[in-house]
Design an enzyme around this catalytic site. Structure first.
Site, PDB file in Angstrom:
ATOM      1  N   ASP A   1       0.666  -1.259  -0.068  1.00  0.00           N
ATOM      2  CA  ASP A   1      -0.032   0.023   0.062  1.00  0.00           C
ATOM      3  C   ASP A   1       0.889   1.601  -0.011  1.00  0.00           C
ATOM      4  OD1 ASP A   1      -2.418  -1.502   0.213  1.00  0.00           O
ATOM      5  OD2 ASP A   1      -1.712  -1.870   2.239  1.00  0.00           O
TER       6      ASP A   1
ATOM      7  N   HIS B   1      -4.210  -1.544  -6.544  1.00  0.00           N
ATOM      8  CA  HIS B   1      -3.463  -0.318  -6.874  1.00  0.00           C
ATOM      9  C   HIS B   1      -4.409   0.763  -7.079  1.00  0.00           C
ATOM     10  CE1 HIS B   1       0.338  -2.300  -6.870  1.00  0.00           C
ATOM     11  NE2 HIS B   1       0.481  -2.330  -8.153  1.00  0.00           N
TER      12      HIS B   1
END
Length: 427
Positions: free
Chosen positions: A13, A41
């Site tokens: 992340d 993403h």
């Protein structure tokens, strides 16, 4: 032209999608080399936000070919849903290529993942329940079903029957769950095969040819270094190798083709799921970081755990991946703090260490040692040059660079494609 690798330098992340999208304008191929739809993403272009789980971020660039490499495990239903969602928004997915050697996530993988996690109770690892671990397990056990098997219905059925002979025993007799019927799965996956066949290719050969012709290839990892099955906080890790060493293997090219490894790293630290996290902030400051940074999982929606920047794991990521550059993201989230603590080492059993502990037992007992750096209050989301950042923000970046041991070549000051300050050209 050589290939370059983009990896997460923390627990995932970190903003890899943003970085890949930024670099996508200068590359010809973007290759996903490991993982599955257990990661996501987010790419922001203007007012549009795209959440991608399997398809490489390069799909959003019309002059770039997105490739799913052999190191990925693919849930075809999820992949087609993602393709349809992008197509509905005007994104051309016809260029997508899928390695024939990639492994498929099957219904029994998802079923076993979910029931095993429930069975573990408090000892559970915190998987997404999407079948990634069991799919990789079958790959290593040499009982997996690959994308190329979709092209031969006879082989597909034969492999499925063999797999379900064992998996149904486990599901019904150990976990008291419903058996999975061969005919139902064959019918479901035949429909997937019909749609995916035009995208299936010998991607390793294609990429090697492209590199020989001088094309630029970007290898995009999912998750992050500390989630690597070998180098992460085991067992609280993923089932594959997000680190740079696997990039060549998972893409199907030779390792000497790679000459640059870029680590994406947040200006603070986050983690999803269980596992040790020395700098975690279980207080209002942590909640504030989560709120300002929008720290909720793209794939699961789970709130991410938040904490201050950890220079120990940054140094570890530089070492394990051989990072040549750092791409620092979310610097704007730290605006408004009078001071910003940075972890420079750990205290373990009364002793200080500045390096990653050798054992997970030691890491679980690690207490962060902080230095306080001056903060800044200016809104930096509209800054377009590094030199125009507040002095304290520039000093913060310089300090992280020195502590990590690799140059910070780009800084993100917001989620948008244009909100990136390039210090050193990455391509």
């Amino acid at each position: 032209m050589p290939a370059l690798v983009l990896i997460g330098a923390q627990w995932g992340d970190e903003g890899k999608g943003k970085a890949t999208d930024l670099l996508g304008g200068a590359v010809d191929y973007v290759v996903r080399y490991q993982g599955g739809n257990n990661a996501g993403h987010t790419v922001v272009i203007g007012a549009e936000s795209y959440a991608l789980h399997l398809i490489p971020s390069g799909v959003l660039r019309t002059d770039c070919v997105p490739v799913i490499g052999n190191g990925v495990v693919i849930d075809p239903g999820v992949l087609l849903s993602e393709m349809d969602g992008l197509q509905a928004r005007g994104v051309d997915v016809s260029r997508l290529l899928i390695s024939a050697d990639a492994h498929l996530i099957m219904p029994h993988h998802r079923a076993l993942d979910r029931v095993t996690e429930r069975y573990l109770g408090k000892a559970r690892i915190g998987t997404t329940g999407r079948g990634i671990g069991p799919a990789y397990g079958d790959k290593v056990a040499r009982t997996g079903i690959r994308v190329q098997d979709l092209l031969d219905p006879g082989i597909f059925r034969q492999k499925l029957e063999l797999a379900l002979r064992e998996k149904n025993q486990v599901l019904t007799k150990v976990y008291n769950r419903r058996r999975i019927e061969v005919d139902e799965v064959v019918e479901e996956y035949a429909a997937y095969a019909e749609r995916l066949t035009p995208h299936i290719a010998d991607t390793g050969l294609l990429l090697d040819t492209a590199l020989r012709e001088g094309k630029v290839v970007l290898l995009e990892g999912s998750q992050g270094t500390l989630l690597d099955v070998d180098h992460g906080t085991y067992p609280f890790v993923t089932s594959s190798n997000p680190t740079a060493g696997y990039a060549a293997t998972g893409a199907g090219i030779g390792p000497t083709r790679i000459n640059r490894v870029i680590g994406i790293i947040k200006a603070y630290t986050t983690r999803v799921g269980a596992g040790p996290f020395p700098t975690e902030l279980d207080d209002k400051v942590g909640e504030e970081l989560r709120r300002i940074g929008g720290e909720f999982g793209v794939t699961t929606g789970r709130a991410r755990r938040t904490g201050w920047f950890d220079a120990v794991i940054a140094r570890y990521a530089v070492r394990v991946n051989g990072l040549t550059d750092l791409f620092l993201t979310k610097l704007d989230v730290l605006s408004g703090f009078d001071t910003v603590p940075v972890c420079v080492g750990y205290e373990i059993n009364g002793q200080r260490t500045d390096e990653m502990p050798m054992t997970q037992t030691e890491f679980h007992h690690a207490k962060p040692i902080y230095v306080e750096l001056p903060g800044w209050h200016e809104d930096i989301s509209g800054v377009t040059r590094f030199a125009d950042l507040p002095e304290a923000a520039q000093a913060y970046v310089a300090t992280l660079e020195e502590m990590a041991g690799a140059p910070v070549s780009a800084v993100g000051v917001g989620p948008g494609r244009a909100q990136t300050l390039v210090i050193n050209e990455l391509i």
